[in-house]
Design a protein around this motif. Sequence first.
Motif, PDB file in Angstrom:
ATOM      1  N   MET A 110       0.754  -1.186   0.034  1.00  0.00           N
ATOM      2  CA  MET A 110      -0.072   0.077   0.037  1.00  0.00           C
ATOM      3  C   MET A 110       0.928   1.063  -0.038  1.00  0.00           C
ATOM      4  O   MET A 110       1.710   1.405   0.934  1.00  0.00           O
ATOM      5  CB  MET A 110      -0.826  -0.045   1.366  1.00  0.00           C
ATOM      6  CG  MET A 110      -1.960   1.215   1.230  1.00  0.00           C
ATOM      7  SD  MET A 110      -2.953   1.290   2.764  1.00  0.00           S
ATOM      8  CE  MET A 110      -3.678  -0.383   2.590  1.00  0.00           C
ATOM      9  N   SER A 111       0.686   2.132  -0.900  1.00  0.00           N
ATOM     10  CA  SER A 111       1.321   3.255  -1.008  1.00  0.00           C
ATOM     11  C   SER A 111       1.124   4.135   0.050  1.00  0.00           C
ATOM     12  O   SER A 111      -0.095   4.251   0.727  1.00  0.00           O
ATOM     13  CB  SER A 111       1.275   4.085  -2.514  1.00  0.00           C
ATOM     14  OG  SER A 111      -0.184   4.610  -2.545  1.00  0.00           O
ATOM     15  N   ASP A 112       1.938   5.117   0.251  1.00  0.00           N
ATOM     16  CA  ASP A 112       1.536   6.457   1.428  1.00  0.00           C
ATOM     17  C   ASP A 112       0.455   6.964   1.059  1.00  0.00           C
ATOM     18  O   ASP A 112      -0.201   7.484   1.921  1.00  0.00           O
ATOM     19  CB  ASP A 112       2.839   7.262   1.733  1.00  0.00           C
ATOM     20  CG  ASP A 112       4.026   6.575   2.393  1.00  0.00           C
ATOM     21  OD1 ASP A 112       3.687   5.648   2.934  1.00  0.00           O
ATOM     22  OD2 ASP A 112       4.934   6.990   2.380  1.00  0.00           O
ATOM     23  N   HIS A 113      -0.080   7.492  -0.186  1.00  0.00           N
ATOM     24  CA  HIS A 113      -1.067   8.246  -0.705  1.00  0.00           C
ATOM     25  C   HIS A 113      -2.329   7.544  -0.107  1.00  0.00           C
ATOM     26  O   HIS A 113      -3.407   7.896   0.247  1.00  0.00           O
ATOM     27  CB  HIS A 113      -0.942   8.529  -1.904  1.00  0.00           C
ATOM     28  CG  HIS A 113      -1.961   9.464  -2.513  1.00  0.00           C
ATOM     29  ND1 HIS A 113      -3.026   9.022  -3.321  1.00  0.00           N
ATOM     30  CD2 HIS A 113      -2.138  10.901  -2.355  1.00  0.00           C
ATOM     31  CE1 HIS A 113      -3.858  10.179  -3.612  1.00  0.00           C
ATOM     32  NE2 HIS A 113      -3.134  11.314  -2.854  1.00  0.00           N
ATOM     33  N   VAL A 114      -2.454   6.245  -0.581  1.00  0.00           N
ATOM     34  CA  VAL A 114      -3.696   5.517  -0.332  1.00  0.00           C
ATOM     35  C   VAL A 114      -3.806   5.169   1.245  1.00  0.00           C
ATOM     36  O   VAL A 114      -4.737   5.101   1.656  1.00  0.00           O
ATOM     37  CB  VAL A 114      -3.216   3.941  -0.945  1.00  0.00           C
ATOM     38  CG1 VAL A 114      -4.729   3.098  -0.552  1.00  0.00           C
ATOM     39  CG2 VAL A 114      -3.292   4.181  -2.415  1.00  0.00           C
ATOM     40  N   LYS A 115      -2.560   5.121   1.787  1.00  0.00           N
ATOM     41  CA  LYS A 115      -2.670   4.802   3.387  1.00  0.00           C
ATOM     42  C   LYS A 115      -3.305   6.156   3.912  1.00  0.00           C
ATOM     43  O   LYS A 115      -4.224   6.217   4.819  1.00  0.00           O
ATOM     44  CB  LYS A 115      -1.426   4.640   3.850  1.00  0.00           C
ATOM     45  CG  LYS A 115      -1.355   4.452   5.195  1.00  0.00           C
ATOM     46  CD  LYS A 115       0.080   4.758   5.934  1.00  0.00           C
ATOM     47  CE  LYS A 115       1.162   3.603   5.468  1.00  0.00           C
ATOM     48  NZ  LYS A 115       2.485   3.687   5.822  1.00  0.00           N
ATOM     49  N   GLY A 116      -2.792   7.386   3.376  1.00  0.00           N
ATOM     50  CA  GLY A 116      -3.578   8.899   3.674  1.00  0.00           C
ATOM     51  C   GLY A 116      -4.661   8.785   3.639  1.00  0.00           C
ATOM     52  O   GLY A 116      -5.680   9.219   4.563  1.00  0.00           O
TER      53      GLY A 116
ATOM     54  N   LEU B 267      -2.939  11.457  11.762  1.00  0.00           N
ATOM     55  CA  LEU B 267      -2.072  10.605  11.002  1.00  0.00           C
ATOM     56  C   LEU B 267      -2.121  10.705   9.612  1.00  0.00           C
ATOM     57  O   LEU B 267      -1.559  11.016   8.608  1.00  0.00           O
ATOM     58  CB  LEU B 267      -1.907   9.229  11.477  1.00  0.00           C
ATOM     59  CG  LEU B 267      -1.710   8.825  12.885  1.00  0.00           C
ATOM     60  CD1 LEU B 267      -1.973   7.554  13.169  1.00  0.00           C
ATOM     61  CD2 LEU B 267      -0.142   9.144  12.888  1.00  0.00           C
ATOM     62  N   GLY B 268      -3.450  10.558   9.055  1.00  0.00           N
ATOM     63  CA  GLY B 268      -3.789  10.567   7.752  1.00  0.00           C
ATOM     64  C   GLY B 268      -3.474  11.555   6.827  1.00  0.00           C
ATOM     65  O   GLY B 268      -2.667  11.439   5.850  1.00  0.00           O
ATOM     66  N   PRO B 269      -3.832  12.860   7.145  1.00  0.00           N
ATOM     67  CA  PRO B 269      -3.298  14.037   6.182  1.00  0.00           C
ATOM     68  C   PRO B 269      -1.896  14.327   6.179  1.00  0.00           C
ATOM     69  O   PRO B 269      -1.476  14.933   5.112  1.00  0.00           O
ATOM     70  CB  PRO B 269      -4.107  15.240   6.955  1.00  0.00           C
ATOM     71  CG  PRO B 269      -5.195  14.672   7.953  1.00  0.00           C
ATOM     72  CD  PRO B 269      -4.655  13.227   8.150  1.00  0.00           C
ATOM     73  N   ARG B 270      -1.065  13.637   6.963  1.00  0.00           N
ATOM     74  CA  ARG B 270       0.341  13.558   6.662  1.00  0.00           C
ATOM     75  C   ARG B 270       0.649  13.257   5.234  1.00  0.00           C
ATOM     76  O   ARG B 270       1.756  13.461   4.891  1.00  0.00           O
ATOM     77  CB  ARG B 270       1.068  12.927   7.720  1.00  0.00           C
ATOM     78  CG  ARG B 270       0.949  13.838   9.337  1.00  0.00           C
ATOM     79  CD  ARG B 270       1.518  12.637  10.357  1.00  0.00           C
ATOM     80  NE  ARG B 270       2.635  12.521  10.068  1.00  0.00           N
ATOM     81  CZ  ARG B 270       3.516  11.567  10.734  1.00  0.00           C
ATOM     82  NH1 ARG B 270       3.010  10.962  11.517  1.00  0.00           N
ATOM     83  NH2 ARG B 270       4.972  11.694  10.521  1.00  0.00           N
ATOM     84  N   TYR B 271      -0.028  12.323   4.678  1.00  0.00           N
ATOM     85  CA  TYR B 271       0.460  11.545   3.538  1.00  0.00           C
ATOM     86  C   TYR B 271      -0.378  12.001   2.281  1.00  0.00           C
ATOM     87  O   TYR B 271      -0.081  11.446   1.117  1.00  0.00           O
ATOM     88  CB  TYR B 271       0.043  10.133   3.659  1.00  0.00           C
ATOM     89  CG  TYR B 271       0.841   9.349   4.878  1.00  0.00           C
ATOM     90  CD1 TYR B 271       2.193   9.149   4.774  1.00  0.00           C
ATOM     91  CD2 TYR B 271       0.072   9.007   6.076  1.00  0.00           C
ATOM     92  CE1 TYR B 271       2.861   8.681   6.077  1.00  0.00           C
ATOM     93  CE2 TYR B 271       0.821   8.372   7.144  1.00  0.00           C
ATOM     94  CZ  TYR B 271       2.109   8.525   7.198  1.00  0.00           C
ATOM     95  OH  TYR B 271       2.849   7.828   8.160  1.00  0.00           O
ATOM     96  N   ILE B 272      -1.290  12.921   2.368  1.00  0.00           N
ATOM     97  CA  ILE B 272      -2.173  13.379   1.174  1.00  0.00           C
ATOM     98  C   ILE B 272      -1.989  15.017   1.162  1.00  0.00           C
ATOM     99  O   ILE B 272      -1.615  15.608   2.141  1.00  0.00           O
ATOM    100  CB  ILE B 272      -3.414  12.940   1.508  1.00  0.00           C
ATOM    101  CG1 ILE B 272      -4.275  13.623   2.588  1.00  0.00           C
ATOM    102  CG2 ILE B 272      -3.639  11.392   1.206  1.00  0.00           C
ATOM    103  CD1 ILE B 272      -5.747  13.212   2.917  1.00  0.00           C
TER     104      ILE B 272
END
Length: 287
Positions: free
Chosen positions: A1-7, A225-230
């Motif tokens: 899973m990419s960081d973007h999808v994780k975010g 956590l999530g918005p850090r990757y998008i």
Amino acid sequence: MSDHVKGLLLTSAGVLLVVPDSLFVRLIDGDPIVTAFWRALFSGVIILAGVWFLMGANGFKAVFRTGWRGWLYICLMGSTAPGFVLAVSNTSVANVVFILASMPVFAVLFSRIFLKEPITRRMTLTIAAVLVGLGVLALGSHTQAAASWKGDLWALYVSVVFAGALTLVRQLKSVSMVPALPIAFLGTALALAPFGAPLATFAMDWPLYLAHGGFIGVSACLLALGPRYILPAEAALLILLESILAPLLVWAVLGEDPGGYPLLGGTIVIGTLIVSNMIALRRPAYP
């Protein structure tokens, strides 16, 4: 899973968990101060456990080293817990979530005042349109049975305070302020305890109190956590889902009709922010 999808997944899950927040306030038939106490206590404990597991004591030490700005952030965030409950208790859920959706507008204004950041033409038009939507909501508060200007003012207070807290976070961007959240919420619970009787209704409503605080606690962790990757615009669009789904959920469960004015004002606010963030996504290099 990419960081973007994780975010995207983490942020979406965090938004979905915060959607029932207003519904819990409606379902708990009691003193709003007591509701705010248990909401702050349980969410604070859950976030504290998560922060301690992931960061240990170092996270809290870093927050304390931020000085008065860190303590101001703690006070601002702590005051949002009773502010939100009082808003939902005194006006329609639709009014509350649509007013809260205006928070990015106040964040832009604070960034201009305190961080000396320019306001683009896109944001100027966004601010103007959002203010029109808020004006329609205020007009509707005089005609809707479930709405009241008192609750609207509390919702506006929470929106402005959140925007101020975000501005402080940007000033302290080298430090994670997530450990400040349990301090804020637990401090709020401690401050509210003398003004209510939190144990009086606990035996009867403890499942609702626990679920309410649990949803908010887990949601806060995921949204930290999530918005850090998008991209910021992607996070903003996902967070707007709460403003759309929350009144629909309360409408479906409790039959609270949002009414014509809130729907019109909310459509102006949400629609404007969606268009603004879609433009930002097409031009991510610009604010």
